[in-house]
Design a protein around this motif. Sequence first.
Motif, PDB file in Angstrom:
ATOM      1  N   MET A 164       0.779  -1.256   0.069  1.00  0.00           N
ATOM      2  CA  MET A 164       0.065   0.065  -0.087  1.00  0.00           C
ATOM      3  C   MET A 164       0.987   1.274  -0.135  1.00  0.00           C
ATOM      4  O   MET A 164       0.575   2.097  -0.513  1.00  0.00           O
ATOM      5  CB  MET A 164      -0.979  -0.106   1.195  1.00  0.00           C
ATOM      6  N   ALA A 165       1.844   1.289   0.730  1.00  0.00           N
ATOM      7  CA  ALA A 165       2.858   2.351   0.755  1.00  0.00           C
ATOM      8  C   ALA A 165       3.333   2.833  -0.487  1.00  0.00           C
ATOM      9  O   ALA A 165       3.758   3.900  -0.810  1.00  0.00           O
ATOM     10  CB  ALA A 165       4.081   2.110   1.818  1.00  0.00           C
ATOM     11  N   ASP A 166       3.852   1.743  -1.329  1.00  0.00           N
ATOM     12  CA  ASP A 166       4.137   2.008  -2.842  1.00  0.00           C
ATOM     13  C   ASP A 166       3.298   2.908  -3.662  1.00  0.00           C
ATOM     14  O   ASP A 166       3.847   3.667  -4.562  1.00  0.00           O
ATOM     15  CB  ASP A 166       4.698   0.678  -3.291  1.00  0.00           C
ATOM     16  N   ASN A 167       2.131   2.621  -3.469  1.00  0.00           N
ATOM     17  CA  ASN A 167       1.027   3.018  -4.225  1.00  0.00           C
ATOM     18  C   ASN A 167       0.392   4.380  -3.825  1.00  0.00           C
ATOM     19  O   ASN A 167      -0.361   4.969  -4.476  1.00  0.00           O
ATOM     20  CB  ASN A 167      -0.014   2.123  -4.638  1.00  0.00           C
ATOM     21  N   LEU A 168       0.622   4.733  -2.665  1.00  0.00           N
ATOM     22  CA  LEU A 168       0.123   6.012  -2.059  1.00  0.00           C
ATOM     23  C   LEU A 168       0.675   7.238  -2.072  1.00  0.00           C
ATOM     24  O   LEU A 168       2.066   7.295  -2.142  1.00  0.00           O
ATOM     25  CB  LEU A 168       0.176   5.611  -0.503  1.00  0.00           C
ATOM     26  N   PRO A 169      -0.017   8.279  -2.806  1.00  0.00           N
ATOM     27  CA  PRO A 169       0.327   9.483  -3.243  1.00  0.00           C
ATOM     28  C   PRO A 169       0.908   9.825  -2.007  1.00  0.00           C
ATOM     29  O   PRO A 169       0.789   9.655  -0.738  1.00  0.00           O
ATOM     30  CB  PRO A 169      -0.633  10.315  -3.533  1.00  0.00           C
ATOM     31  N   THR A 170       1.970  11.064  -1.950  1.00  0.00           N
ATOM     32  CA  THR A 170       2.576  11.465  -0.973  1.00  0.00           C
ATOM     33  C   THR A 170       2.436  13.009  -0.691  1.00  0.00           C
ATOM     34  O   THR A 170       2.530  13.509   0.252  1.00  0.00           O
ATOM     35  CB  THR A 170       4.195  11.725  -0.976  1.00  0.00           C
ATOM     36  N   GLU A 171       1.366  13.494  -1.353  1.00  0.00           N
ATOM     37  CA  GLU A 171       1.003  14.865  -1.194  1.00  0.00           C
ATOM     38  C   GLU A 171      -0.684  15.047  -1.308  1.00  0.00           C
ATOM     39  O   GLU A 171      -1.228  14.274  -2.185  1.00  0.00           O
ATOM     40  CB  GLU A 171       1.316  15.938  -2.180  1.00  0.00           C
ATOM     41  N   PHE A 172      -1.244  15.454  -0.239  1.00  0.00           N
ATOM     42  CA  PHE A 172      -2.715  15.868  -0.206  1.00  0.00           C
ATOM     43  C   PHE A 172      -2.873  16.947   0.321  1.00  0.00           C
ATOM     44  O   PHE A 172      -1.995  17.862   0.612  1.00  0.00           O
ATOM     45  CB  PHE A 172      -3.307  14.548   0.673  1.00  0.00           C
ATOM     46  N   ASP A 173      -4.369  17.642   0.278  1.00  0.00           N
ATOM     47  CA  ASP A 173      -4.765  18.750   0.831  1.00  0.00           C
ATOM     48  C   ASP A 173      -4.850  18.678   2.105  1.00  0.00           C
ATOM     49  O   ASP A 173      -4.748  19.582   3.136  1.00  0.00           O
ATOM     50  CB  ASP A 173      -5.944  19.434   0.058  1.00  0.00           C
ATOM     51  N   VAL A 174      -5.657  17.690   2.666  1.00  0.00           N
ATOM     52  CA  VAL A 174      -6.083  17.173   3.968  1.00  0.00           C
ATOM     53  C   VAL A 174      -5.768  15.837   4.389  1.00  0.00           C
ATOM     54  O   VAL A 174      -6.153  14.809   3.489  1.00  0.00           O
ATOM     55  CB  VAL A 174      -7.499  17.520   4.113  1.00  0.00           C
ATOM     56  N   VAL A 175      -5.177  15.671   5.403  1.00  0.00           N
ATOM     57  CA  VAL A 175      -4.989  14.229   6.070  1.00  0.00           C
ATOM     58  C   VAL A 175      -5.882  14.401   7.223  1.00  0.00           C
ATOM     59  O   VAL A 175      -5.675  15.046   8.283  1.00  0.00           O
ATOM     60  CB  VAL A 175      -3.361  14.095   6.371  1.00  0.00           C
ATOM     61  N   GLU A 233      12.097   3.059  15.845  1.00  0.00           N
ATOM     62  CA  GLU A 233      11.976   4.276  15.809  1.00  0.00           C
ATOM     63  C   GLU A 233      12.718   4.897  14.761  1.00  0.00           C
ATOM     64  O   GLU A 233      13.306   5.980  14.753  1.00  0.00           O
ATOM     65  CB  GLU A 233      12.271   4.975  17.182  1.00  0.00           C
ATOM     66  N   ASP A 234      13.009   3.946  13.432  1.00  0.00           N
ATOM     67  CA  ASP A 234      13.774   4.630  12.565  1.00  0.00           C
ATOM     68  C   ASP A 234      13.034   5.956  11.755  1.00  0.00           C
ATOM     69  O   ASP A 234      13.645   6.662  10.976  1.00  0.00           O
ATOM     70  CB  ASP A 234      13.641   3.368  11.418  1.00  0.00           C
ATOM     71  N   TRP A 235      11.912   6.015  11.918  1.00  0.00           N
ATOM     72  CA  TRP A 235      11.057   7.072  11.557  1.00  0.00           C
ATOM     73  C   TRP A 235      11.606   8.499  11.727  1.00  0.00           C
ATOM     74  O   TRP A 235      11.706   9.547  11.229  1.00  0.00           O
ATOM     75  CB  TRP A 235       9.708   7.307  11.744  1.00  0.00           C
ATOM     76  N   ARG A 236      12.487   8.454  13.129  1.00  0.00           N
ATOM     77  CA  ARG A 236      13.031   9.768  13.731  1.00  0.00           C
ATOM     78  C   ARG A 236      14.193  10.208  12.624  1.00  0.00           C
ATOM     79  O   ARG A 236      14.426  11.420  12.636  1.00  0.00           O
ATOM     80  CB  ARG A 236      13.417   9.631  15.110  1.00  0.00           C
ATOM     81  N   LYS A 237      14.772   9.315  11.816  1.00  0.00           N
ATOM     82  CA  LYS A 237      15.617   9.555  10.961  1.00  0.00           C
ATOM     83  C   LYS A 237      15.295  10.451   9.787  1.00  0.00           C
ATOM     84  O   LYS A 237      16.080  11.043   9.170  1.00  0.00           O
ATOM     85  CB  LYS A 237      16.552   8.362  10.308  1.00  0.00           C
ATOM     86  N   LEU A 238      13.903  10.563   9.508  1.00  0.00           N
ATOM     87  CA  LEU A 238      13.478  11.174   8.459  1.00  0.00           C
ATOM     88  C   LEU A 238      13.059  12.697   8.845  1.00  0.00           C
ATOM     89  O   LEU A 238      12.764  13.481   7.868  1.00  0.00           O
ATOM     90  CB  LEU A 238      12.110  10.506   7.881  1.00  0.00           C
ATOM     91  N   ILE A 239      13.369  13.086  10.057  1.00  0.00           N
ATOM     92  CA  ILE A 239      13.331  14.542  10.663  1.00  0.00           C
ATOM     93  C   ILE A 239      14.373  15.194  10.398  1.00  0.00           C
ATOM     94  O   ILE A 239      15.518  14.833  10.845  1.00  0.00           O
ATOM     95  CB  ILE A 239      12.672  14.377  12.144  1.00  0.00           C
ATOM     96  N   HIS A 253      -3.385   1.679   9.208  1.00  0.00           N
ATOM     97  CA  HIS A 253      -2.396   2.527   8.767  1.00  0.00           C
ATOM     98  C   HIS A 253      -1.928   3.254   9.897  1.00  0.00           C
ATOM     99  O   HIS A 253      -2.774   4.498  10.136  1.00  0.00           O
ATOM    100  CB  HIS A 253      -2.674   3.051   7.488  1.00  0.00           C
ATOM    101  N   ALA A 254      -0.955   3.179  10.760  1.00  0.00           N
ATOM    102  CA  ALA A 254      -0.656   3.700  11.901  1.00  0.00           C
ATOM    103  C   ALA A 254       0.080   4.853  11.399  1.00  0.00           C
ATOM    104  O   ALA A 254       1.133   5.206  10.417  1.00  0.00           O
ATOM    105  CB  ALA A 254       0.075   2.983  12.956  1.00  0.00           C
ATOM    106  N   VAL A 255       0.040   6.297  12.099  1.00  0.00           N
ATOM    107  CA  VAL A 255       0.928   7.575  12.060  1.00  0.00           C
ATOM    108  C   VAL A 255       1.745   7.612  13.075  1.00  0.00           C
ATOM    109  O   VAL A 255       1.238   7.584  14.245  1.00  0.00           O
ATOM    110  CB  VAL A 255      -0.207   8.762  11.735  1.00  0.00           C
ATOM    111  N   ARG A 256       3.058   7.791  12.871  1.00  0.00           N
ATOM    112  CA  ARG A 256       3.978   7.901  14.022  1.00  0.00           C
ATOM    113  C   ARG A 256       4.102   9.255  14.529  1.00  0.00           C
ATOM    114  O   ARG A 256       4.332   9.404  15.635  1.00  0.00           O
ATOM    115  CB  ARG A 256       5.407   7.412  13.479  1.00  0.00           C
ATOM    116  N   HIS A 307       3.812   4.183   9.323  1.00  0.00           N
ATOM    117  CA  HIS A 307       4.529   3.176   9.834  1.00  0.00           C
ATOM    118  C   HIS A 307       5.626   2.405   9.056  1.00  0.00           C
ATOM    119  O   HIS A 307       6.170   1.596   9.242  1.00  0.00           O
ATOM    120  CB  HIS A 307       3.558   2.142  10.768  1.00  0.00           C
ATOM    121  N   PHE A 308       5.128   2.946   7.538  1.00  0.00           N
ATOM    122  CA  PHE A 308       6.078   2.420   6.602  1.00  0.00           C
ATOM    123  C   PHE A 308       7.312   3.283   6.359  1.00  0.00           C
ATOM    124  O   PHE A 308       8.252   2.927   5.771  1.00  0.00           O
ATOM    125  CB  PHE A 308       5.229   2.469   5.200  1.00  0.00           C
ATOM    126  N   GLY A 309       7.413   4.377   7.396  1.00  0.00           N
ATOM    127  CA  GLY A 309       8.423   5.419   7.136  1.00  0.00           C
ATOM    128  C   GLY A 309       8.066   6.252   6.130  1.00  0.00           C
ATOM    129  O   GLY A 309       9.103   6.967   5.687  1.00  0.00           O
TER     130      GLY A 309
END
Length: 647
Positions: free
Chosen positions: A1-12, A73-79, A395-398, A415-417
Amino acid sequence: MADNLPTEFDVVVVGTGLPESIIAAACARSGQRVLHVDSRNYYGGNWASFSFSGLLSWIKENQQKTDVSDECEDWRKLILEDEEAIPLSSKDKTIQHVEDFCFGDQDSAEGVEEAGALPKLPVFGATAAQEVSPASEKESPAAPAVEGISLGSEQSPAAEGVSPGAAPGAEAGAAPGSGTAPSTASGEEPTKTGAAPSENAAQEPKKITYSQIVREGRRFNIDLVSKLLYSRGLLIDLLIKSNVSRYAEFKNATRVLAFRQGQVEQVPCSRADVFNSRQLTMVEKRMLMKFLTFCLDYEQHPEEYQDYENSTFAQFLQTRKLTPSLQHFILHSIAMVSETESSTLEGLQATKKFLQCLGRYGNTPFLFPLYGQGEIPQCFCRLCAVFGGIYCLRHAVRCLVLDTASGRCKAIVDHFGQRISANYFIVEDSYLSESTCTNVCYRQISRAVLITDQSILNTDSEQQVSILTVPPLEVGRAAVCVIELCSSTMTCMKDTYLVHLTCPSTKTAREDLEPVVQKLFNLNTEKEAENEELEKPRVLWAVYFNMRDSSGVEKSSYAGLPSNVYVCSGPDSALGNDCAVKQAETIFREMFPTEEFCPPPPNPEDIIYDEDEIEPEESGLNNSPETKPESSAEESSSGGGAAVTKE
């Protein structure tokens, strides 16, 4: 799912409760790109409905005391250096003190499989289709035939159930094009006040075992939150305006009850009920009609109440020359306000609202959605999907990503990073971390759900939807709202009733509600009940739990939230849904002040297609929002569409 999900939206939107679902639908309807995510495996959050096995899994999940920490907590590397992370909670802590009890023989249910279940039972909340109002239930030959109410069909004000006098703003007749009064469930006959019970009512209830409940578990649609819809309330108006009502059907609540002097009795609230009542004297009937007529236009007679504006509504009623029984009916069953806390104006407003809602769809002011309250958030999810909204369950949000320079939230990390950017973010309160909610003072709601073998007030019709307010049994306690649902609401199996009890918490849910349960029901086990004559309905199974009430919390109470992050509350303790609708509209207008909130969908004839666009008829697809979309995972739990004529 993460590969096909767009990365830009107006509202989340994070969370699929009622206010979040309304906002998502409104944003998608206004042309915004919407992503709607939820870490749970089912729609609705604390507004959800479950089959019996699904509820047992939900209970087990919430009774586990172990905290869930981030596996990684690998997602912290994306900050980045110029960014700051606002972590979100990984565990829902809005449910506490969960206790369930079986008053039948649980051993007899060992090895019993749920009818219609998959070969391998799904884990807790496996899918929306499996856990919430499964479509397979509706197709089962054992299911009762039900014809629900279409919101576009209203009763004429001259109908029997209309309130005394013409309510201000009442329609001149049925909605244009409807032509008929609303239909109710087959076999149902609203019971007139004072009607003598038939011989059938005196018969012993059929013996229901725990193994039968387990086997017929998919017949149950058990709501976590218990509410009714006022027929002229904000939610009904929004459902009709946006045409979301086509995704659901409703059943009229058939009677309003009162608990007085240890007895349950029916309350006369419409003109017909008052004059047909055998429990009121002729003098009391005139008193009641005179007072209700005054309440309909009390604003025009300020001299009648202005001296009592600083008094409670109960004190004001004592000055109106009403008998004690009439005061009890008005205070607890019509206005349904606190005896010690509600002011005179609050009581008059509540009474007027009750009276104005009479007669629109039936003989009481209330509607209940077939298959449960959990259908309503899903209806708005479907509207959002029709207009291009993307939904992701499990689909968790970190965290939220804060841009330190502008002070605005710019993205989320899932949660996919994966980073997903947006302009606005809507977050359900339960997803906020403890550090964000340090200064927030939450209230609690005490809830109980019972499965019983007969109604709390037997009459000549078994198919009754009843609402009862039990006054406080002790000083310092709150009144308890009791809603009893029959099998024709598609929330329980045949020969059983589903009873919801709700009140603001003072202690644990069991401590708050068990005294009321003991007054109304028999709590003896199956073996103990064999040797005694049952006068009260027997409880077959029960669950108690406390739910967080985050309504009314100011945004400023949350620490460190950016201006473009909005918080939606969970369910409140009120009977109706006005709080959720008001909150959704307020947030939407703050984000998009020039857009209309949930406008009516366009007519198919008004849609103009580009010349190079394939016609819907030729392609086999119909892009018109007026046409009910094909059933999908999100829609398989629909209670049946209803043709609606807009007002």
